[in-house]
Design an enzyme around this catalytic site. Structure first.
Site, PDB file in Angstrom:
ATOM      1  N   CYS A 344       0.846  -1.201   0.000  1.00 23.64           N
ATOM      2  CA  CYS A 344       0.000   0.000   0.000  1.00 23.64           C
ATOM      3  C   CYS A 344       0.878   1.246   0.000  1.00 23.64           C
ATOM      4  O   CYS A 344       1.350   1.682   1.059  1.00 23.64           O
ATOM      5  CB  CYS A 344      -0.922   0.006   1.222  1.00 23.64           C
ATOM      6  SG  CYS A 344      -1.997   1.459   1.292  1.00 23.64           S
ATOM      7  N   CYS A 347      -0.367   4.155   2.259  1.00 24.51           N
ATOM      8  CA  CYS A 347      -0.219   3.965   3.705  1.00 24.51           C
ATOM      9  C   CYS A 347       1.241   4.112   4.142  1.00 24.51           C
ATOM     10  O   CYS A 347       1.557   4.853   5.069  1.00 24.51           O
ATOM     11  CB  CYS A 347      -0.717   2.583   4.117  1.00 24.51           C
ATOM     12  SG  CYS A 347      -2.427   2.243   3.688  1.00 24.51           S
ATOM     13  N   ASP A 348       2.113   3.357   3.479  1.00 25.27           N
ATOM     14  CA  ASP A 348       3.476   3.206   3.966  1.00 25.27           C
ATOM     15  C   ASP A 348       4.482   4.133   3.288  1.00 25.27           C
ATOM     16  O   ASP A 348       5.623   4.252   3.741  1.00 25.27           O
ATOM     17  CB  ASP A 348       3.928   1.747   3.786  1.00 25.27           C
ATOM     18  CG  ASP A 348       3.024   0.784   4.541  1.00 25.27           C
ATOM     19  OD1 ASP A 348       2.480   1.188   5.580  1.00 25.27           O
ATOM     20  OD2 ASP A 348       2.854  -0.359   4.088  1.00 25.27           O
TER      21      ASP A 348
END
Length: 521
Positions: A344, A347-348
Site C-alpha cells: 500500500c 499507507c506506507d
C-alpha cells in the site's frame, strides 16, 4: 489552522460535548508545535466545554492529551492529527466529552470488563486510509476502560523513533512495548486478540443461529449489494465477512463510482455497512470461510464452515469473497513483509521519505504508485515483467516527466535482499539477456494485480484455471442454489460498480431460486 467551513462543521459537532474536559499540550519552539498550537486554539475557540493548557511535560513534542476531570482517561496524539486522522481527533473530542459511542452495548461491556494494564502505541501516517480504524478503536477503548492507555504517533513526524523501532509499515501497534499487530484492525479484531475466549463464544452463538434464506459470504461491494437486495424481499438474510468493506478498505481515491465525483475506500466501506444495517440483515464479522458443504437431498440446506469453528446453514448462498493483492512469490518476500516489502503506497509511502524504493508492476496501479512515491522518496525504480508498460497513456506521460523515476521493462524480480532486519535491495533477471542485476534500495511496493479468494472452494464449485468461480449470466455457480458475485468470479473488469451490479443480480437470482424450489408441485 482550520478554514471557515471546517470550523463551522466542527462547531456543530462540539455542541454534542456534554462534559467539560481539558487539552494539555506538550510543545517546543519548532514549527510543528506552532502549527499544533494553532489547531488546538481553533478547537477551544469553538466551545466553552474545552480548555487548553500548554504546560504538558510529555517527551514527545508536539503532542497533546485529552483529560476529563474525575475520569481516568489516558488518550494522546503525538503529532498533528489532520488528513485521514482528523476524524479520529473529532471522535476523540466527542467521546472524552461524554458523547456516547455507537458501538454495540455488549462490546462496550466487554471492553469495560478487561482487566490488567494495557499501554498501546500506534504509529500512523496522515496519508494512510487504514490507520484511522486502529486509532479510533484504541481511543474509544481508552475512554471506556482506565486500564487501557493509548498514544497515536505520526511516524513521519517522529522519524527517529520510527527508525529505532524499525517501523516500516503503518499502522503498527505496540502493546506494553512489544509489537501487537500491523495493518487495519477494528474494535472486534483487537478484542479478539485481547480476549482469547471471545472467538469461541462467538462461534457458539453462530452455531445456534437458524438457517438463513440467503447467506452472503463476504462483505465487499458485491456482498453488501446482495444483502440489501435480499433483505428488501423480506427474507432471512445474513452476511458473514472477514472484514466488512473488503478490498475497498485498501483503496485510496475512487473517482469512477458513477454519481459520486470522488470518494475514498474507507468512506465508501462505512457507507456500505451503514446502508446494509438499515435493513434486517444479520452481519457477522471476523468470519473467514473455510469450507462449503453442499446441500444433500435429505437436508436441502447448504452449510459454510468458518475458521472460527462456527457453521452456518442456508437455503441459498451468495459467494462474494473478493480478491487480495497478488504476491511475487520470490525468496525474501515473506521474510521482509512489513520490513520494507509493502503493498500500500498510500499507507506506507511516508515512512520511506528520502529513501530509494522500487515499484513492481507497470499497470495503472503500479504507475500511479510510482508517481505518488516520487513526491516523497529520493528515487523510484519501476520494474515491469512485460516489454512495455500497460498503464493508461496519460499516466505514462506523467511518469516519464518525473526526474527521479527509472523504468525497467522485460524484467523478472527474482529475490528480495535484506540484512535480516530490513530490505536492502532486490535482484531481477533481464528477460532479453537472462542476465541478473541487483538494485540497492530500502523499500519495495508490490502492485501486480489481484488473486481471487477461492482456495477454500476447490472441489465444491467449478473454478476457472485462474481460480475464479465460474458463473452464468445470473451469477449461478455449478451448484444449484449457490451463487457468486464480484471480483472472485469470472465476470470481467474488476470494478466496484460492476461488483455491486453483480451482487444485486445474484441476489435476485437467489430469490427466484427460492420461489421456484419452494413452490408446491
Amino acid at each position: 489552522m482550520l478554514d471557515a467551513n471546517l470550523k463551522t462543521q466542527l462547531k456543530a459537532y462540539l455542541e454534542k460535548v456534554t462534559q467539560p474536559f481539558e487539552i494539555v499540550a506538550s510543545l517546543d519552539d519548532g514549527d510543528k508545535s506552532k502549527e499544533l498550537l494553532g489547531l488546538l486554539q481553533d478547537i477551544v475557540g469553538l466551545t466553552d466545554k474545552i480548555t487548553l493548557k500548554t504546560d504538558g511535560n510529555d517527551a514527545r513534542r508536539p503532542s497533546f492529551s485529552l483529560n476529563r476531570p474525575g475520569a481516568d482517561i489516558s488518550l494522546r496524539f503525538a503529532g498533528i492529527p489532520m488528513g485521514h486522522e482528523f476524524t479520529s481527533l473529532v471522535l476523540a473530542l466527542l467521546q472524552v466529552g461524554g458523547h456516547p459511542s455507537k458501538l454495540e452495548a455488549d462490546k462496550i461491556e466487554q471492553i469495560k470488563a478487561i482487566e490488567g494494564e494495557y499501554n498501546f502505541e500506534t504509529y500512523f501516517s496522515l496519508s494512510c486510509q487504514n490507520c484511522p480504524d486502529v486509532v479510533q478503536a484504541l481511543n474509544l477503548m481508552a475512554v471506556l476502560n482506565p486500564n487501557i492507555r493509548h498514544v497515536a504517533i505520526d511516524g513521519a513526524l517522529f522519524q527517529d523513533e520510527v527508525e529505532k523501532r524499525e517501523v516500516m509499515a503503518v499502522p503498527s501497534l505496540y502493546l506494553n512495548g512489544e509489537l501487537f499487530g500491523q495493518g487495519r484492525m477494528d474494535v472486534d479484531q483487537i478484542l479478539a486478540k485481547l480476549d482469547t475466549n471471545s472467538s469461541a463464544r462467538d462461534a457458539e452463538k453462530l452455531n445456534a443461529k437458524e438457517a438463513f434464506d440467503v447467506l452472503v459470504v463476504g462483505g465487499g461491494p458485491a456482498g453488501a449489494a446482495a444483502a440489501i437486495y435480499a433483505a428488501r424481499k423480506g427474507i432471512r438474510t445474513g452476511v458473514a465477512a472477514e472484514r466488512f468493506g473488503g478490498q475497498v478498505l485498501d483503496t485510496m481515491a475512487i473517482e469512477n463510482f458513477i454519481s459520486v465525483k470522488e470518494t475514498e475506500g474507507p468512506k465508501l466501506a462505512r457507507a456500505l455497512e451503514e446502508h446494509t444495517k438499515e435493513y434486517d440483515v444479520d452481519i457477522m464479522n471476523l468470519q473467514r470461510a473455510a469450507k462449503l458443504i453442499p446441500a444433500s437431498e435429505a437436508g436441502k440446506l447448504h452449510e459454510v464452515e468458518f475458521a472460527s469453528g462456527a457453521t452456518l446453514k442456508a437455503k441459498t448462498i451468495i459467494l462474494a469473497t473478493g480478491a487480495r493483492w497478488r504476491e511475487m512469490n520470490v525468496p525474501g518476500e515473506q521474510e521482509y513483509r512489513n520490513k520494507g516489502v509493502a503493498y500500500c503506497p498510500h499507507c506506507d509511502g511516508p515512512l520511506f521519505k528520502g529513501k530509494r524504493v522500487a515499484v513492481i508492476g507497470g499497470g495503472n496501479s503500479g504507475v500511479e504508485a510510482a508517481i505518488d512515491l516520487a513526491g516523497i522518496v529520493s528515487h523510484v525504480t519501476l520494474i515491469e515483467y512485460d516489454s512495455q508498460l500497460r498503464a493508461d497513456e496519460v499516466l505514462q506521460r506523467k511518469l516519464r516527466s518525473l526526474p527521479n523515476v527509472n523504468v525497467i521493462t522485460s524484467a523478472l524480480t527474482s529475490e528480495v535482499k535484506g540484512d535480516g532486519k530490513k530490505v536492502t535491495g532486490l535482484t531481477y533477471k533481464d528477460r532479453n539477456s537472462d542476465e541478473f542485476h541487483s538494485v540497492e534500495l530500502e523499500g519495495i511496493f508490490v502492485q501486480i494485480g489481484l488473486l481471487p479468494n477461492s482456495e477454500w472452494l476447490k472441489g465444491s464449485v467449478e473454478l476457472s484455471p485462474r481460480g475464479e468461480i465460474v458463473v452464468d449470466a445470473k451469477g449461478q455457480t455449478s451448484l444449484p442454489g449457490v451463487f457468486a458475485a464480484g471480483d472472485v468470479t469470472t465476470v470481467p473488469y474488476k470494478q466496484i460498480v460492476i461488483a455491486m451490479g453483480e451482487g444485486s443480480k445474484a441476489s435476485l437470482a437467489a430469490f427466484d431460486h427460492l420461489i421456484r424450489t419452494s413452490a408446491p408441485a
